[in-house]
Design a protein around this motif. Sequence first.
Motif, PDB file in Angstrom:
ATOM      1  N   HIS A   1       4.038  -0.169  -0.321  1.00  0.00           N
ATOM      2  CA  HIS A   1       5.499  -0.084  -0.429  1.00  0.00           C
ATOM      3  C   HIS A   1       5.911   1.387  -0.613  1.00  0.00           C
ATOM      4  CE1 HIS A   1       5.600  -4.476  -0.917  1.00  0.00           C
ATOM      5  NE2 HIS A   1       4.572  -4.314  -1.734  1.00  0.00           N
TER       6      HIS A   1
ATOM      7  N   GLU B   1      13.317  -6.046  -3.243  1.00  0.00           N
ATOM      8  CA  GLU B   1      12.229  -5.085  -3.040  1.00  0.00           C
ATOM      9  C   GLU B   1      11.494  -4.809  -4.350  1.00  0.00           C
ATOM     10  OE1 GLU B   1      13.338  -1.798   0.096  1.00  0.00           O
ATOM     11  OE2 GLU B   1      15.065  -2.187  -1.184  1.00  0.00           O
TER      12      GLU B   1
ATOM     13  N   PHE C   1       7.497  -5.448  -5.171  1.00  0.00           N
ATOM     14  CA  PHE C   1       6.670  -4.330  -5.630  1.00  0.00           C
ATOM     15  C   PHE C   1       6.013  -4.663  -6.973  1.00  0.00           C
ATOM     16  CE2 PHE C   1       6.345  -0.197  -7.916  1.00  0.00           C
ATOM     17  CZ  PHE C   1       5.453   0.449  -7.057  1.00  0.00           C
TER      18      PHE C   1
END
Length: 391
Positions: free
Chosen positions: A234, A370, A374
């Motif tokens: 990421h 996101e 992560f």
Amino acid sequence: MGEGLAEAAIVRWLVPEGGVLVRMEPMVEIETAKSTVEIPSPVDGVLVSHGAPEGDTVEVGTVLAVLETADARAVEVGGDRVARPSRDGAGRVPAAPTVRRRAAQHGADLSEVPATGPGGRVLAADLEAFLAGRGTSSRPAAAPVAIPATAAVEPSPPGAGHADRVEPLSRMRRGIASALHRAWSEVPLITDLRDADAEGLVRARRSLQEERGGARVSYTALFAAAALSALRAHPRFNASLDLDAGMVRHHSAVGLGIAVAVPDGLTVAVVHDAASLTLAALAEAIDDVAGRARAGRLTAAETTGATFTVSNYGQFGGRYGTPLVVPPQVAIAGFGPIADAVVAVDGVPAVRKTVALSISADHRLIDGAELSVFCSQIERLIADPIRLLAG
């Protein structure tokens, strides 16, 4: 000496006036808001004069020393020769976002402000001096806020207890206060809090230490390895955000910031190109910079350039935290203590080692979905650390 620093104190001169200089050998020791560092001479020659005596504080842009090179050419070190503000590639006067915001609030044109910062950068002090000299503002001042009588604190009568103790903020504490005020003011923070299964991590650490003859392997190194592995998957979290320019810089290497508690506060030591290191090399690098951070012996390069930060605050107790993202970074990973907890294993209650994760991100760039993905990646790596040991 570092992004955002405005001054430094002369701790001691290592070369006297008239003394011989050797290129890249230390000539003066200075203390900044981040650490105490030695400044090497950029030339072979003679130190003609000191810019300030020991104990004095000098601002960025002033002359630190005058040197004479081997070919008798005088060189000023530390001086800023920019007479007028230079403009960046976008045609703007260089200035921090907070300076731009304050200038806009007061209707000030930054191109009219005499700049003393490096490269013609307008510092906050420059703007305040300009506004004070102008004496007026095109915008009305904020209305005074009335404080309810119930919130007032009555002074203690004479003799009722001891006198208050007043002390000035240290240079480091002022630097911390300034950086965190900016972080809190600028960054809309989102934080993912969860517990990760650390049973495998504890066993892996024990095995590593046995294989290394009892040599210490810190949990900070293992947490950092998990974060670095997640950053490979990421890379958006290893970025810098410049909202004024409307740009995001995606870094090809990871400048890994390690939050270190020091006697007068907190500093961030940086391991550069951390993702290229094996786990053993990463552990050694973290121990090295953390130890020198506590001793106040970091170099300037080791206090700047962080692109992602790890904070292992669990060693001090507590459980969860809300670590602040310091711009221009966009994320930080915080790790709480490893402790026993009752969890469900195959539907049956069991006592297992867990670690609290507190991962924060700048919501201007990172969305909640996101951040969740992560954080889940780091959680999986901690629960199954075999992938971290491959390096």
